[in-house]
Motif scaffolding. Sequence first.
Motif, short mmCIF file in Angstrom:
data_model
loop_
_atom_site.label_atom_id
_atom_site.label_comp_id
_atom_site.label_asym_id
_atom_site.label_seq_id
_atom_site.Cartn_x
_atom_site.Cartn_y
_atom_site.Cartn_z
N LEU A 20 0.83 -1.20 0.00
CA LEU A 20 0.00 0.00 0.00
C LEU A 20 0.87 1.25 0.00
N GLU A 21 0.50 2.19 -0.84
CA GLU A 21 1.12 3.51 -0.85
C GLU A 21 0.01 4.52 -0.59
N PHE A 22 0.22 5.35 0.39
CA PHE A 22 -0.80 6.33 0.74
C PHE A 22 -0.66 7.53 -0.19
N ASN A 23 -1.62 7.69 -1.09
CA ASN A 23 -1.50 8.67 -2.15
C ASN A 23 -2.49 9.83 -2.03
N SER A 24 -3.26 9.87 -0.97
CA SER A 24 -4.27 10.91 -0.82
C SER A 24 -4.13 11.56 0.55
N THR A 25 -4.38 12.85 0.63
CA THR A 25 -4.33 13.54 1.91
C THR A 25 -5.74 14.00 2.28
N LEU A 26 -6.04 13.93 3.56
CA LEU A 26 -7.34 14.36 4.07
C LEU A 26 -7.16 15.69 4.79
N THR A 27 -8.00 16.65 4.47
CA THR A 27 -7.90 17.98 5.07
C THR A 27 -9.16 18.28 5.86
N LYS A 28 -9.03 19.23 6.79
CA LYS A 28 -10.16 19.56 7.64
C LYS A 28 -10.02 21.00 8.13
N SER A 34 -4.16 8.98 3.39
CA SER A 34 -5.06 7.86 3.23
C SER A 34 -4.86 7.16 1.90
N LYS A 35 -5.50 6.02 1.77
CA LYS A 35 -5.48 5.24 0.53
C LYS A 35 -6.90 4.74 0.30
N PHE A 36 -7.41 4.96 -0.91
CA PHE A 36 -8.72 4.45 -1.27
C PHE A 36 -8.53 3.06 -1.87
N LEU A 37 -9.18 2.08 -1.28
CA LEU A 37 -9.03 0.69 -1.70
C LEU A 37 -10.21 0.26 -2.56
N LYS A 38 -9.91 -0.37 -3.67
CA LYS A 38 -10.93 -0.91 -4.57
C LYS A 38 -11.07 -2.41 -4.32
N PRO A 39 -12.16 -3.02 -4.76
CA PRO A 39 -12.28 -4.47 -4.63
C PRO A 39 -11.20 -5.18 -5.44
N GLY A 40 -10.59 -6.19 -4.85
CA GLY A 40 -9.53 -6.94 -5.51
C GLY A 40 -8.14 -6.48 -5.15
N ALA A 41 -8.02 -5.43 -4.33
CA ALA A 41 -6.69 -4.94 -3.93
C ALA A 41 -6.11 -5.86 -2.86
N LEU A 42 -4.88 -6.27 -3.06
CA LEU A 42 -4.20 -7.16 -2.13
C LEU A 42 -3.60 -6.32 -0.99
N ILE A 43 -4.02 -6.59 0.24
CA ILE A 43 -3.56 -5.81 1.38
C ILE A 43 -2.29 -6.41 1.99
#
Length: 134
Positions: A68-76, A94-103
């Motif tokens: 996993l590579e965390f490619n998204s940032t969450l802001t607030k 964060s990382k958005f996971l799709k179906p079929g992604a190997l964790i």
Amino acid sequence: MLVNKKLHNKYSIKGCKKFQFLQIGNFGIKTISYGRITESKWKLLERDLQRKFKLILGHKKNRIWSSLEFNSTLTKLSLEARMGKGKGAIYANSKFLKPGALIFEFTRLPKQYENEIFTFIQKKLDLKLKLVRF
């Protein structure tokens, strides 16, 4: 035979795997549903897994791989901020996971402990998961 899909943009889409297969380990865990995982939750899960393996196997060497590579940032923004004051400060990666992604991929783990590890990870994550064997 290569099949090229005609697109409006001139570059081809690369690295767009729909399903990932085991590459290193002899069993792994894959997602079935969409979801998001933050970096802090991921680090806690990895540390809990190491602790669980130490309880089960003792000091035997086992390997855990994750790609996993965390490619998204969450802001607030703060609660008192009015609209139109910008995007806000970054509070997590964060990382958005799709179906079929190997964790995870595991090696040197006896078969009798596979289901125990799988249920342990499933309780920690709010995703639907699937056990994959080599």
